[in-house]
Design a protein around this motif. Structure first.
Motif, PDB file in Angstrom:
ATOM      1  N   PHE A 299     -69.272  33.928  53.905  1.00  0.00           N
ATOM      2  CA  PHE A 299     -70.640  34.543  54.369  1.00  0.00           C
ATOM      3  C   PHE A 299     -71.624  33.869  53.809  1.00  0.00           C
ATOM      4  O   PHE A 299     -72.667  33.785  54.986  1.00  0.00           O
ATOM      5  N   ASP A 300     -71.719  33.239  52.825  1.00  0.00           N
ATOM      6  CA  ASP A 300     -72.848  32.813  52.305  1.00  0.00           C
ATOM      7  C   ASP A 300     -73.142  31.196  53.019  1.00  0.00           C
ATOM      8  O   ASP A 300     -74.037  30.699  53.411  1.00  0.00           O
ATOM      9  N   LYS A 301     -71.934  30.619  53.737  1.00  0.00           N
ATOM     10  CA  LYS A 301     -71.952  29.220  54.337  1.00  0.00           C
ATOM     11  C   LYS A 301     -72.500  29.700  55.777  1.00  0.00           C
ATOM     12  O   LYS A 301     -73.304  29.075  56.122  1.00  0.00           O
ATOM     13  N   ARG A 302     -72.157  30.804  56.438  1.00  0.00           N
ATOM     14  CA  ARG A 302     -72.574  31.345  57.782  1.00  0.00           C
ATOM     15  C   ARG A 302     -74.054  31.533  57.562  1.00  0.00           C
ATOM     16  O   ARG A 302     -74.986  30.975  58.522  1.00  0.00           O
ATOM     17  N   GLN A 303     -74.305  32.103  56.468  1.00  0.00           N
ATOM     18  CA  GLN A 303     -75.980  32.701  56.265  1.00  0.00           C
ATOM     19  C   GLN A 303     -76.855  31.363  56.124  1.00  0.00           C
ATOM     20  O   GLN A 303     -78.044  31.167  56.609  1.00  0.00           O
ATOM     21  N   LYS A 304     -76.234  30.462  55.240  1.00  0.00           N
ATOM     22  CA  LYS A 304     -76.862  29.235  55.062  1.00  0.00           C
ATOM     23  C   LYS A 304     -77.093  28.291  56.394  1.00  0.00           C
ATOM     24  O   LYS A 304     -78.363  27.712  56.570  1.00  0.00           O
TER      25      LYS A 304
ATOM     26  N   ILE B 129     -77.232  29.644  59.452  1.00  0.00           N
ATOM     27  CA  ILE B 129     -78.247  30.236  60.292  1.00  0.00           C
ATOM     28  C   ILE B 129     -79.692  30.171  59.778  1.00  0.00           C
ATOM     29  O   ILE B 129     -80.507  29.868  60.464  1.00  0.00           O
ATOM     30  N   ARG B 130     -79.842  30.355  58.523  1.00  0.00           N
ATOM     31  CA  ARG B 130     -81.225  29.956  57.999  1.00  0.00           C
ATOM     32  C   ARG B 130     -81.687  28.623  58.261  1.00  0.00           C
ATOM     33  O   ARG B 130     -82.790  28.192  58.740  1.00  0.00           O
TER      34      ARG B 130
END
Length: 114
Positions: free
Chosen positions: A8-13, A15-16
């Motif tokens: 989840f953190d990887k996908r969020q980074k 996207i950011r």
């Protein structure tokens, strides 16, 4: 759970990062399914072309000021000396030869300075 959180953190980074790049500009592109997607616009080419343009402009200004300052005869003597040198000097002589734009700008600069 730990693996799911890392994913989840990887996908969020990702996207950011994409949104940060899209804040500088984006272009619309249609994919194979016909869906319109926004892709970040690459601005690197614009910077590179500006830097290249400024380098060419500075080189032309250098040639014009040199030609105006020392005169055409002495300038051509120095270029002819370069033509007798090694490969790099011959390449420099080819770049430093008087072209029509340099000659015209030198005449305009001489009229302006005198």
């Amino acid at each position: 759970m730990d693996r799911a959180l890392r994913d989840f953190d990887k996908r969020q980074k990702a996207i950011r990062r994409k949104h940060t790049r899209m804040a500088k500009g984006y272009r619309n592109k249609m994919n194979a399914n016909g869906v319109i997607m926004q892709k970040p616009d690459s601005k690197i080419g614009g910077y590179l072309s500006r830097i290249l343009f400024l380098a060419v402009l500075a080189f032309m200004a250098f040639k014009v000021l040199l030609l105006t300052g020392i005169g055409e005869e002495l300038y051509m003597e120095r270029v002819s000396v370069l033509q007798l040198g090694n490969t790099y000097e011959r390449a420099g002589a080819w770049l430093m030869q008087i072209d029509p734009v340099t000659a015209w700008l030198s005449q305009q600069a001489a009229a302006f300075l005198l």
